[in-house]
Design a protein around this motif. Structure first.
Motif, PDB file in Angstrom:
ATOM      1  N   LYS A  91      81.368  23.929  11.475  1.00 23.27           N
ATOM      2  CA  LYS A  91      80.017  23.386  11.239  1.00 23.27           C
ATOM      3  C   LYS A  91      79.155  24.619  10.985  1.00 23.27           C
ATOM      4  O   LYS A  91      79.091  25.522  11.821  1.00 23.27           O
ATOM      5  CB  LYS A  91      79.509  22.613  12.460  1.00 23.27           C
ATOM      6  CG  LYS A  91      80.380  21.421  12.828  1.00 23.27           C
ATOM      7  CD  LYS A  91      80.220  20.280  11.846  1.00 23.27           C
ATOM      8  CE  LYS A  91      81.055  19.084  12.193  1.00 23.27           C
ATOM      9  NZ  LYS A  91      82.207  18.884  11.320  1.00 23.27           N
ATOM     10  N   VAL A  92      78.482  24.651   9.858  1.00 21.26           N
ATOM     11  CA  VAL A  92      77.832  25.873   9.385  1.00 21.26           C
ATOM     12  C   VAL A  92      76.692  26.402  10.258  1.00 21.26           C
ATOM     13  O   VAL A  92      76.667  27.591  10.568  1.00 21.26           O
ATOM     14  CB  VAL A  92      77.365  25.702   7.918  1.00 21.26           C
ATOM     15  CG1 VAL A  92      76.520  26.874   7.466  1.00 21.26           C
ATOM     16  CG2 VAL A  92      78.575  25.531   7.011  1.00 21.26           C
ATOM     17  N   PRO A  93      75.716  25.586  10.665  1.00 22.31           N
ATOM     18  CA  PRO A  93      74.557  26.162  11.363  1.00 22.31           C
ATOM     19  C   PRO A  93      74.960  26.973  12.607  1.00 22.31           C
ATOM     20  O   PRO A  93      75.645  26.465  13.493  1.00 22.31           O
ATOM     21  CB  PRO A  93      73.724  24.939  11.747  1.00 22.31           C
ATOM     22  CG  PRO A  93      74.134  23.878  10.774  1.00 22.31           C
ATOM     23  CD  PRO A  93      75.595  24.142  10.500  1.00 22.31           C
ATOM     24  N   GLY A  94      74.594  28.252  12.619  1.00 21.25           N
ATOM     25  CA  GLY A  94      74.883  29.118  13.756  1.00 21.25           C
ATOM     26  C   GLY A  94      76.288  29.681  13.790  1.00 21.25           C
ATOM     27  O   GLY A  94      76.619  30.487  14.675  1.00 21.25           O
ATOM     28  N   HIS A  95      77.130  29.300  12.840  1.00 23.04           N
ATOM     29  CA  HIS A  95      78.531  29.741  12.863  1.00 23.04           C
ATOM     30  C   HIS A  95      78.653  31.255  12.722  1.00 23.04           C
ATOM     31  O   HIS A  95      79.381  31.894  13.482  1.00 23.04           O
ATOM     32  CB  HIS A  95      79.325  29.033  11.762  1.00 23.04           C
ATOM     33  CG  HIS A  95      80.737  29.519  11.645  1.00 23.04           C
ATOM     34  ND1 HIS A  95      81.652  29.399  12.674  1.00 23.04           N
ATOM     35  CD2 HIS A  95      81.393  30.147  10.642  1.00 23.04           C
ATOM     36  CE1 HIS A  95      82.800  29.936  12.295  1.00 23.04           C
ATOM     37  NE2 HIS A  95      82.669  30.387  11.066  1.00 23.04           N
ATOM     38  N   ALA A  96      77.947  31.849  11.769  1.00 22.75           N
ATOM     39  CA  ALA A  96      78.062  33.294  11.548  1.00 22.75           C
ATOM     40  C   ALA A  96      77.675  34.069  12.809  1.00 22.75           C
ATOM     41  O   ALA A  96      78.318  35.058  13.162  1.00 22.75           O
ATOM     42  CB  ALA A  96      77.210  33.721  10.354  1.00 22.75           C
ATOM     43  N   ALA A  97      76.642  33.615  13.510  1.00 27.50           N
ATOM     44  CA  ALA A  97      76.215  34.282  14.745  1.00 27.50           C
ATOM     45  C   ALA A  97      77.296  34.169  15.818  1.00 27.50           C
ATOM     46  O   ALA A  97      77.554  35.130  16.564  1.00 27.50           O
ATOM     47  CB  ALA A  97      74.899  33.678  15.240  1.00 27.50           C
ATOM     48  N   GLU A  98      77.946  33.025  15.891  1.00 26.98           N
ATOM     49  CA  GLU A  98      79.033  32.845  16.862  1.00 26.98           C
ATOM     50  C   GLU A  98      80.202  33.772  16.533  1.00 26.98           C
ATOM     51  O   GLU A  98      80.813  34.365  17.426  1.00 26.98           O
ATOM     52  CB  GLU A  98      79.488  31.378  16.835  1.00 26.98           C
ATOM     53  CG  GLU A  98      80.499  31.043  17.906  1.00 26.98           C
ATOM     54  CD  GLU A  98      80.992  29.595  17.822  1.00 26.98           C
ATOM     55  OE1 GLU A  98      82.145  29.367  18.247  1.00 26.98           O
ATOM     56  OE2 GLU A  98      80.253  28.713  17.350  1.00 26.98           O
ATOM     57  N   VAL A  99      80.507  33.917  15.249  1.00 28.03           N
ATOM     58  CA  VAL A  99      81.592  34.807  14.827  1.00 28.03           C
ATOM     59  C   VAL A  99      81.221  36.262  15.162  1.00 28.03           C
ATOM     60  O   VAL A  99      82.062  37.023  15.651  1.00 28.03           O
ATOM     61  CB  VAL A  99      81.898  34.644  13.320  1.00 28.03           C
ATOM     62  CG1 VAL A  99      82.898  35.683  12.839  1.00 28.03           C
ATOM     63  CG2 VAL A  99      82.412  33.230  13.029  1.00 28.03           C
ATOM     64  N   LEU A 100      79.972  36.632  14.923  1.00 31.73           N
ATOM     65  CA  LEU A 100      79.520  37.987  15.258  1.00 31.73           C
ATOM     66  C   LEU A 100      79.687  38.261  16.750  1.00 31.73           C
ATOM     67  O   LEU A 100      80.177  39.317  17.154  1.00 31.73           O
ATOM     68  CB  LEU A 100      78.060  38.186  14.834  1.00 31.73           C
ATOM     69  CG  LEU A 100      77.478  39.555  15.171  1.00 31.73           C
ATOM     70  CD1 LEU A 100      78.181  40.672  14.415  1.00 31.73           C
ATOM     71  CD2 LEU A 100      75.980  39.566  14.849  1.00 31.73           C
TER      72      LEU A 100
END
Length: 157
Positions: free
Chosen positions: A140-149
C-alpha cells in the motif's frame, strides 16, 4: 517461479535503466539495495510511490542504499516519467517481464470484475551480503517509502 523468502539470494539481472545505462543487481553487492516492483509509469499509485522514494533519496544515500524501481515499461517511458515528476531513483525496464516472473510477481489481478495479468507491487530490501533482509508484499503506497527507509536504517552498517 516461487516467490523469494527472507534470507534467500534474489534473482540476478542486468536490465536497461533510465538515462541509457544498465543495472546489474549482483554488481551492487556490498551495499544495501531497495528493489521495488511497480505496475506502470505515470499512474497515480506508481507516481506517488516513486515520488516518495525520490523524496527520501538523500536519507537512503546517507545510508549507502541504492533504490531501484522496476516495471515492464520501456526505458523511453521511464525517462519521460522521471523528467515529468523530477524522480531521483533509478528505474529499470523489464519489458519481457522475465525478471518480474522469476520473482513470482507477474500475477493475475482483478479490477471491477475484470481479470488481467499485472505486476504485484512488492518491495525487497537486500542487505550488503546480497541476501533478502525484508519483503513487503502487496504494498500500500502511502508511507511505504518511509517504512522501507526505517527498516533499511535498522539494518545498520
Amino acid at each position: 517461479m516461487a516467490k523469494l523468502d527472507i534470507g534467500s539470494t534474489p534473482h540476478d539481472f542486468t536490465l536497461p535503466s533510465d538515462g541509457g545505462g544498465t543495472i546489474t543487481l549482483s554488481e551492487l553487492r556490498g551495499q544495501p539495495v531497495v528493489l521495488y516492483f511497480y505496475p506502470k509509469d505515470d499512474t497515480s499509485g506508481c507516481t506517488q510511490e516513486a515520488i516518495e522514494f525520490s523524496g527520501l533519496k538523500p536519507q537512503f544515500d546517507k545510508l549507502g542504499v541504492k533504490v531501484i524501481g522496476m516495471s515492464p515499461d520501456p526505458v523511453k517511458k521511464h525517462d519521460k516519467f522521471k523528467n515529468k515528476h523530477g524522480l531521483k531513483v533509478d528505474l529499470v525496464a523489464d519489458e519481457d517481464k522475465a525478471i518480474t516472473e522469476a520473482y513470482g510477481l507477474w500475477v493475475e489481478k482483478s479490477m471491477y470484475g475484470r481479470k488481467y495479468m499485472g505486476v504485484e507491487r512488492t518491495t525487497y530490501l537486500i542487505d550488503k551480503a546480497g541476501k533478502i533482509a525484508r519483503i513487503w508484499n502487496k504494498v500500500k503506497v502511502p508511507g511505504h517509502a518511509a517504512e522501507v527507509l526505517e527498516a533499511t536504517a535498522a539494518l545498520g552498517g
